[in-house]
Design a protein around this motif. Structure first.
Motif, PDB file in Angstrom:
ATOM      1  N   LYS A 253     -19.624  16.408  12.928  1.00 36.55           N
ATOM      2  CA  LYS A 253     -19.277  17.743  13.429  1.00 36.55           C
ATOM      3  C   LYS A 253     -19.100  17.747  14.953  1.00 36.55           C
ATOM      4  N   PRO A 254     -18.144  16.963  15.452  1.00 31.66           N
ATOM      5  CA  PRO A 254     -17.937  16.862  16.900  1.00 31.66           C
ATOM      6  C   PRO A 254     -17.366  18.141  17.495  1.00 31.66           C
ATOM      7  N   GLU A 255     -17.569  18.307  18.774  1.00 30.29           N
ATOM      8  CA  GLU A 255     -17.034  19.484  19.472  1.00 30.29           C
ATOM      9  C   GLU A 255     -15.512  19.457  19.472  1.00 30.29           C
ATOM     10  N   ASP A 256     -14.951  18.280  19.630  1.00 25.93           N
ATOM     11  CA  ASP A 256     -13.488  18.130  19.623  1.00 25.93           C
ATOM     12  C   ASP A 256     -13.132  17.100  18.552  1.00 25.93           C
ATOM     13  N   LEU A 257     -12.739  17.577  17.382  1.00 27.96           N
ATOM     14  CA  LEU A 257     -12.448  16.690  16.261  1.00 27.96           C
ATOM     15  C   LEU A 257     -11.241  15.795  16.550  1.00 27.96           C
ATOM     16  N   LEU A 258     -10.254  16.309  17.282  1.00 28.08           N
ATOM     17  CA  LEU A 258      -9.060  15.508  17.559  1.00 28.08           C
ATOM     18  C   LEU A 258      -9.411  14.253  18.357  1.00 28.08           C
ATOM     19  N   ILE A 259     -10.223  14.407  19.388  1.00 25.71           N
ATOM     20  CA  ILE A 259     -10.611  13.252  20.198  1.00 25.71           C
ATOM     21  C   ILE A 259     -11.456  12.287  19.369  1.00 25.71           C
ATOM     22  N   SER A 260     -12.439  12.827  18.674  1.00 27.18           N
ATOM     23  CA  SER A 260     -13.327  11.977  17.871  1.00 27.18           C
ATOM     24  C   SER A 260     -12.560  11.249  16.772  1.00 27.18           C
TER      25      SER A 260
ATOM     26  N   SER B 124      -4.643  10.545  23.754  1.00 27.44           N
ATOM     27  CA  SER B 124      -4.920  11.976  23.715  1.00 27.44           C
ATOM     28  C   SER B 124      -3.724  12.731  23.135  1.00 27.44           C
ATOM     29  N   ALA B 125      -4.018  13.866  22.527  1.00 25.91           N
ATOM     30  CA  ALA B 125      -2.993  14.748  21.960  1.00 25.91           C
ATOM     31  C   ALA B 125      -2.074  14.028  20.981  1.00 25.91           C
ATOM     32  N   CYS B 126      -2.658  13.167  20.149  1.00 30.55           N
ATOM     33  CA  CYS B 126      -1.864  12.401  19.179  1.00 30.55           C
ATOM     34  C   CYS B 126      -1.401  13.299  18.035  1.00 30.55           C
ATOM     35  N   GLY B 127      -0.103  13.420  17.869  1.00 32.28           N
ATOM     36  CA  GLY B 127       0.440  14.281  16.826  1.00 32.28           C
ATOM     37  C   GLY B 127       0.132  13.779  15.426  1.00 32.28           C
ATOM     38  N   ALA B 128       0.080  12.474  15.251  1.00 31.05           N
ATOM     39  CA  ALA B 128      -0.202  11.917  13.931  1.00 31.05           C
ATOM     40  C   ALA B 128      -1.638  12.207  13.501  1.00 31.05           C
ATOM     41  N   VAL B 129      -2.568  12.061  14.421  1.00 30.10           N
ATOM     42  CA  VAL B 129      -3.973  12.357  14.101  1.00 30.10           C
ATOM     43  C   VAL B 129      -4.141  13.858  13.879  1.00 30.10           C
ATOM     44  N   SER B 130      -3.451  14.656  14.683  1.00 31.32           N
ATOM     45  CA  SER B 130      -3.502  16.111  14.506  1.00 31.32           C
ATOM     46  C   SER B 130      -2.991  16.508  13.126  1.00 31.32           C
ATOM     47  N   ALA B 131      -1.926  15.852  12.675  1.00 33.91           N
ATOM     48  CA  ALA B 131      -1.387  16.136  11.335  1.00 33.91           C
ATOM     49  C   ALA B 131      -2.386  15.725  10.266  1.00 33.91           C
TER      50      ALA B 131
ATOM     51  N   PRO C  80      -8.841   8.860   6.434  1.00 30.83           N
ATOM     52  CA  PRO C  80     -10.213   8.320   6.383  1.00 30.83           C
ATOM     53  C   PRO C  80     -10.924   8.357   7.734  1.00 30.83           C
ATOM     54  N   ALA C  81     -10.192   8.150   8.811  1.00 29.22           N
ATOM     55  CA  ALA C  81     -10.785   8.229  10.150  1.00 29.22           C
ATOM     56  C   ALA C  81     -11.186   9.664  10.473  1.00 29.22           C
ATOM     57  N   VAL C  82     -10.364  10.610  10.054  1.00 25.55           N
ATOM     58  CA  VAL C  82     -10.682  12.027  10.270  1.00 25.55           C
ATOM     59  C   VAL C  82     -11.949  12.404   9.508  1.00 25.55           C
ATOM     60  N   LYS C  83     -12.031  11.961   8.260  1.00 27.52           N
ATOM     61  CA  LYS C  83     -13.220  12.246   7.449  1.00 27.52           C
ATOM     62  C   LYS C  83     -14.475  11.669   8.099  1.00 27.52           C
ATOM     63  N   ALA C  84     -14.391  10.443   8.574  1.00 31.78           N
ATOM     64  CA  ALA C  84     -15.544   9.803   9.204  1.00 31.78           C
ATOM     65  C   ALA C  84     -15.967  10.544  10.464  1.00 31.78           C
ATOM     66  N   ALA C  85     -14.981  10.964  11.255  1.00 30.95           N
ATOM     67  CA  ALA C  85     -15.292  11.676  12.497  1.00 30.95           C
ATOM     68  C   ALA C  85     -15.869  13.058  12.214  1.00 30.95           C
ATOM     69  N   ALA C  86     -15.378  13.712  11.166  1.00 28.52           N
ATOM     70  CA  ALA C  86     -15.812  15.083  10.854  1.00 28.52           C
ATOM     71  C   ALA C  86     -17.270  15.145  10.416  1.00 28.52           C
ATOM     72  N   LYS C  87     -17.806  14.052   9.913  1.00 25.36           N
ATOM     73  CA  LYS C  87     -19.182  14.037   9.416  1.00 25.36           C
ATOM     74  C   LYS C  87     -20.197  14.395  10.504  1.00 25.36           C
TER      75      LYS C  87
END
Length: 240
Positions: A187-194, A147-154, A178-185
């Motif tokens: 449209k999750p409520e919390d993109l950071l967690i997803s 949780s609260a991963c700074g690298a994923v947040s960046a 690429p993981a962020v792009k896949a998760a964003a598809k």
């Protein structure tokens, strides 16, 4: 009188010394000049991937419940110098709030821990885990996001706003996007967690795609790779 000459008058120091040397002899691999473990005796980590995973799950349950087991760090130093038998390889983030030995309630020598911001499977991490699989015979690999991963947040900021990062960070964060792009598809409520879930799963996938050594071990059933998510707030590990 020599304290070792009388069988009934052994000193505590002599007993401890003898016990430590015996432990080292049992644990030592070939070529160290010590008596070897009997050929019929299995290594301490010669357990199934499922058994190793269960030990990690039970350890995390103890950690969450504040019932971690007492660790005697001095007793087995001689044996640990001679050899190591980790039950699991861990790929975790470098975040200071994530300490795998505590999270899974394991002692020195139990985990083969590899840490890098964003728990990405880059070349050096893959090489290290290949060593864990091929040489140390670790039966399970856990890719641990948190949780609260700074690298994923960046990576989310780079993906959404094309934010520019200093130094060597762009090369690291590029592996997470690429993981962020896949998760964003979705449209999750919390993109950071997803995105953190997706990033752990992507790194787990990359270990087999980019390493024939690890892929072969997984295919044979000798090794299992499991992505997971650690909640800093609760201490709980969610298995993905």
């Amino acid at each position: 009188m020599c304290e070792l000459c009388e069988p009934n008058n052994l000193s505590r120091r002599a007993l401890l010394r003898g016990g430590m040397l015996a432990a080292a002899a049992l644990a030592a691999p070939a070529g160290l000049g010590l008596s070897l473990r009997p050929a019929f005796a299995a290594a301490p980590n010669a357990i199934s991937p499922d058994a190793a995973l269960m030990r990690l799950k039970e350890g995390n349950a103890r950690y969450v419940a504040s019932k971690a087991t007492f660790k005697e760090f001095n007793a087995d130093r001689a044996a640990r110098e001679a050899a190591q038998y980790p039950i699991a390889g861990i790929l975790s983030c470098a975040d200071s709030r994530v300490s795998p030995e505590f999270v899974f309630d394991q002692g020195p020598g139990d985990l083969f821990v590899n840490r890098v911001a964003g728990n990405v499977a880059d070349d050096d991490i893959i090489a290290s885990l290949e060593y864990g699989v091929a040489v140390l015979k670790t039966p399970v690999i856990v890719v641990l996001g948190h949780s609260a991963c700074g690298a994923v947040s960046a990576a989310i900021k780079v993906y959404k706003h094309e934010e520019k990062l200093p130094g060597h960070l762009p090369g690291l964060i590029k592996q997470i996007v690429p993981a962020v792009k896949a998760a964003a598809k979705s449209k999750p409520e919390d993109l950071l967690i997803s995105a953190t879930y997706a990033n752990a799963s992507l790194s787990a996938h990359n270990l087999t795609v980019r390493s024939s050594i690890i892929a072969k071990a997984v295919k044979s059933g000798a090794v299992k790779i499991v992505p997971a998510y650690y909640s800093i707030a609760t201490g709980e590990v969610i298995w993905l």
